[in-house]
Design an enzyme around this catalytic site. Structure first.
Site, PDB file in Angstrom:
ATOM      1  N   LYS A  78       3.713  18.649  -9.609  1.00 43.02           N
ATOM      2  CA  LYS A  78       3.393  19.795 -10.479  1.00 43.02           C
ATOM      3  C   LYS A  78       2.522  20.806  -9.750  1.00 43.02           C
ATOM      4  O   LYS A  78       2.075  21.782 -10.347  1.00 43.02           O
ATOM      5  CB  LYS A  78       2.636  19.307 -11.721  1.00 43.02           C
ATOM      6  CG  LYS A  78       3.348  18.257 -12.530  1.00 43.02           C
ATOM      7  CD  LYS A  78       2.432  17.809 -13.683  1.00 43.02           C
ATOM      8  CE  LYS A  78       2.767  16.417 -14.160  1.00 43.02           C
ATOM      9  NZ  LYS A  78       1.640  15.782 -14.845  1.00 43.02           N
ATOM     10  N   ARG A 111      -1.338   7.366   3.006  1.00 39.06           N
ATOM     11  CA  ARG A 111      -0.291   7.779   3.971  1.00 39.06           C
ATOM     12  C   ARG A 111       0.262   9.104   3.492  1.00 39.06           C
ATOM     13  O   ARG A 111       0.571   9.268   2.296  1.00 39.06           O
ATOM     14  CB  ARG A 111       0.830   6.752   4.065  1.00 39.06           C
ATOM     15  CG  ARG A 111       2.011   7.295   4.863  1.00 39.06           C
ATOM     16  CD  ARG A 111       3.027   6.268   5.207  1.00 39.06           C
ATOM     17  NE  ARG A 111       2.515   5.301   6.168  1.00 39.06           N
ATOM     18  CZ  ARG A 111       3.285   4.410   6.788  1.00 39.06           C
ATOM     19  NH1 ARG A 111       4.576   4.379   6.562  1.00 39.06           N
ATOM     20  NH2 ARG A 111       2.765   3.549   7.637  1.00 39.06           N
ATOM     21  N   ARG A 153       5.668  -2.222   5.464  1.00 40.98           N
ATOM     22  CA  ARG A 153       4.610  -3.080   6.005  1.00 40.98           C
ATOM     23  C   ARG A 153       3.203  -2.636   5.627  1.00 40.98           C
ATOM     24  O   ARG A 153       2.378  -3.444   5.192  1.00 40.98           O
ATOM     25  CB  ARG A 153       4.667  -3.116   7.550  1.00 40.98           C
ATOM     26  CG  ARG A 153       5.635  -4.082   8.122  1.00 40.98           C
ATOM     27  CD  ARG A 153       6.239  -3.487   9.353  1.00 40.98           C
ATOM     28  NE  ARG A 153       7.029  -2.345   8.956  1.00 40.98           N
ATOM     29  CZ  ARG A 153       8.302  -2.443   8.567  1.00 40.98           C
ATOM     30  NH1 ARG A 153       8.905  -3.581   8.596  1.00 40.98           N
ATOM     31  NH2 ARG A 153       8.963  -1.367   8.170  1.00 40.98           N
TER      32      ARG A 153
HETATM   33  N1   CP Z   1       4.547  -0.013  10.986  1.00 41.25           N
HETATM   34  C1   CP Z   1       4.599   0.706   9.841  1.00 41.25           C
HETATM   35  O1   CP Z   1       3.795   1.634   9.640  1.00 41.25           O
HETATM   36  O2   CP Z   1       5.568   0.330   8.975  1.00 41.25           O
HETATM   37  P1   CP Z   1       5.804   0.943   7.532  1.00 41.25           P
HETATM   38  O3   CP Z   1       6.206   2.397   7.744  1.00 41.25           O
HETATM   39  O4   CP Z   1       6.864   0.134   6.893  1.00 41.25           O
HETATM   40  O5   CP Z   1       4.494   0.911   6.811  1.00 41.25           O
END
Ligand code: CP
Length: 305
Positions: A82, A103, A53
């Site tokens: 690496k 992320r 998402r």
């Molecule tokens: N809600 C959410 O963060 O989903 P994903 O991990 O698929 O990005």
């Protein structure tokens, strides 16, 4: 309010007025689509951890606004393998993109990235810590489906210990005089630092392991996944997986107008028989990632005010 150049790292960084401003911007962006707003701008999506998402909705939001996206969806295909540091990766990326969504499995990684980068950085989830853009779309969903944010009774069920979405959500909702019902096994309960903050703000909360008796009180039930990947001990995960499953039977005494949310993915916490009921808003919630992320990208890049 001016968000141009600002990083979106933690929900702690936002006042109530700023949260409401962001929600209003999302509504405006949703109501008045502009496919050229971010023409010529590039977003780097640096996803060191799996995502469906968040990555896809950031990408879709950017492209719907006329911008472009580069990046990766696994650290396995990058020079991290690496031995390149996150700091160096960010110093490269800022030369290729106008804004970065990141992320990463390590708590604090988004903050580090923001310190390294001259361009705005948006935290798309850092370990068990925070997921502020998810929280904004959660607030947007609650506001849309309940018609308000103030004074709601909110149940949160599942992995409250490692769940970054619920950590961010609890702090954001604490601006709106909620009553919380934290439903989890004792070993996955809400961390003490969040509870202490709620006590300090005089927010009412209840902790329980049992879901059905809370149902008549809830305006919103926010379900979460027991996250296998966060458990240091596999046996501990096996003990708790499947601890809660919301079925039609669970909802027998639900309050009229209850809304069930879930950041997704789900792995058995909500029976698919719920999907077609008036309670289910989790797919709509995922869809709300688009207007919210469009607004954040546009504000941070200075394309709207
Ligand atoms: N809600 C959410 O963060 O989903 P994903 O991990 O698929 O990005």
């Amino acid at each position: 309010m001016d968000f141009k150049g600002r990083d979106i790292i933690s929900i702690y960084d936002f006042s109530k007025a700023e949260l409401l401003y962001l929600l209003k911007a999302a509504k405006q962006v949703e109501d008045r689509p502009n496919s050229a707003l971010l023409k010529g701008r590039i977003m780097a999506a640096l996803f060191f951890e799996p995502s469906t998402r968040t990555r896809l909705s950031f990408t879709s939001a950017m492209e719907q606004l006329g911008g472009q996206v580069l990046g990766f969806s696994s650290s396995a295909v990058t020079s991290t393998e690496k031995g390149e540091s996150l700091w160096d990766t960010i110093k490269m990326t800022e030369q290729y993109a106008d804004i970065i969504a990141i992320r990463h499995p390590l708590e604090g990684s988004a903050r580090l990235a923001a310190e390294a980068a001259k361009v705005p950085v948006i935290n798309a989830g850092d370990g068990s810590n925070q997921h502020p853009t998810q929280t904004l779309l959660d607030l947007y969903t609650i506001q849309k489906t309940k018609g308000k944010l103030e004074g709601l009774h909110i149940g949160i069920v599942g992995d409250l210990k490692y769940g970054r979405t619920v950590h961010s959500l609890v702090i954001a909702l604490s601006h709106f005089n909620p009553t919380f019902y934290f439903i989890s096994p004792q070993s996955l309960s809400m961390p003490e630092n969040y509870l202490a903050e709620l006590r300090e703000k005089k927010i009412r909360y209840f902790e329980t392991a049992e879901i059905t008796h809370t149902m008549p009180r809830l305006d919103v039930l926010y379900a979460t996944r027991i996250q296998k990947e966060r458990f240091p001990d596999a046996l501990e995960y096996e003990k708790h997986k499947g601890a809660y499953k919301i079925t039609k039977a669970t909802l027998k005494n639900a309050k009229e107008g209850l809304k069930i949310m879930h950041p997704l993915p789900r792995v058995g916490e909500i029976d698919p028989e719920i999907d077609s009921t008036e309670y289910a808003v989790y797919f709509q919630q995922a869809g709300n990632g688009i207007p919210v992320r469009k607004a954040l990208l546009s504000l941070c890049l200075g394309a709207i005010k």
